[in-house]
Design an enzyme around this catalytic site. Structure first.
Site, PDB file in Angstrom:
ATOM      1  N   GLU A   1     -39.791  -5.617  -4.571  1.00  0.00           N
ATOM      2  CA  GLU A   1     -38.726  -4.481  -4.781  1.00  0.00           C
ATOM      3  C   GLU A   1     -39.197  -3.334  -5.449  1.00  0.00           C
ATOM      4  OE1 GLU A   1     -35.725  -5.757  -4.171  1.00  0.00           O
ATOM      5  OE2 GLU A   1     -36.181  -7.422  -3.505  1.00  0.00           O
TER       6      GLU A   1
ATOM      7  N   GLU B   1     -55.008 -23.218  -3.900  1.00  0.00           N
ATOM      8  CA  GLU B   1     -54.292 -22.651  -4.869  1.00  0.00           C
ATOM      9  C   GLU B   1     -55.556 -23.508  -5.250  1.00  0.00           C
ATOM     10  OE1 GLU B   1     -52.353 -26.314  -7.395  1.00  0.00           O
ATOM     11  OE2 GLU B   1     -50.995 -25.561  -5.792  1.00  0.00           O
TER      12      GLU B   1
END
Length: 304
Positions: free
Chosen positions: A85, A116
């Site tokens: 963004e 992960e």
């Protein structure tokens, strides 16, 4: 490690929601909303740490550095979201703020949670994206223990980069190895261990603060106006016109004229109107003031 996880706040059972499977729809929603309402206070408690991070990020980015978010699962997705963004909101190059998720872009849409646990991939990512001592790496992990994140931060530290952790537990593994650790503790989740809920919401608020306040300090706003956007589509063109009119008091025709003269650069158009400079001189004035519109206007108009 089993004992470590058992002690995490994010893994504990929430006594307020133990009977949610027997609630009506409205009762469930009320309970979920009540739990979510705890998040802002948890984030507010971390403002001193967030402030330290913003000041460090501002100095690094001002001097040619970059910021990298790394995370797995929800945490990784939130980092990618916040980074993506920044170019449309603040007119920055996509390389300035980057988001990277364990498992790569595929993991944005399909859960590949096993990644992960890959310390090797965390270290390799840091080398692959070219982290240097001028940069900051922000590791996001609700538990504060994701191996991908831990190893990535350790490698970043070896390279001299600033390391910032965002976790939802105090005393985490993440906290012990970061230069700055931000840890909003939101309590046990609505559904036990589902950190996409309160923990994820808290992380999103923290990331909003990190990028938004850093960009403001870099001169990416004028008052609270989004002046560094580029009018690249109809919506942004219309927004640019409205911003120019609010900032300068110009009418629609004048705003459109100067936006065209400024090659669709909203900030440049405002400076031209406010100072009478042509596009070339206005651009030079911005460069001399590190892109800060307010300072460029004051310097040009000799306003103290």
């Amino acid at each position: 490690m089993e004992q470590y996880f058992a002690g995490l706040t994010t893994e504990k059972i929430n006594p307020n929601t133990q009977m949610i499977d027997e609630c009506t729809t409205e009762q469930m929603l009320q309970l979920l909303n009540q739990e979510d309402a705890k998040v802002p206070a948890a984030v507010a408690a971390e403002i001193p740490q967030i402030g330290k991070a913003v000041d460090v990020l501002h100095q690094l980015l001002k001097n040619g550095g970059r910021m990298f978010y790394i995370g797995a699962g929800t945490s990784g997705r939130l980092g990618v979201l916040d980074a993506s963004e920044c170019p449309p909101t603040f007119g920055v190059d996509p390389s300035l703020v980057q988001g990277h998720i364990a498992g790569g872009d595929m993991a944005l849409r399909v859960a590949v949670e096993g990644f992960e646990d890959s310390a090797e991939e965390g270290m390799a990512l840091i080398d692959r994206v070219g982290v240097t001592a001028k940069d900051a790496v922000i590791g996001i992990s609700a538990s504060g223990s994701a191996s991908f994140v831990i190893a990535g931060l350790q490698r970043a530290a070896e390279l001299g980069a600033v390391t910032i952790g965002v976790a939802n537990n105090k005393g985490s593994r993440l906290e012990s190895l970061c230069d700055i650790c931000i840890a909003p503790v939101v309590g046990p989740e609505f559904i036990t261990g589902s950190t996409r809920l309160k923990a994820g919401t808290a992380q999103k608020l923290v990331l909003n603060m990190l990028t938004t306040c850093t960009m403001i300090k870099l001169g990416k706003t004028y008052n609270n106006l989004m002046v560094d956007l580029k009018a690249s589509n109809k919506k942004l063109y219309d927004r640019s016109l409205r911003i120019i009119k609010v900032a300068t008091g110009a009418d629609n025709e004048t705003a459109a004229k100067y936006l065209e003269l400024a090659s669709m650069n909203c900030k440049l158009a405002i400076l031209m109107i406010k100072t009478g400079l042509d596009a070339k001189k206005a651009e030079q004035a911005l460069q001399e003031n590190d892109g800060n519109l307010k300072m460029a206007i004051r310097t040009t108009n000799k306003v103290v």
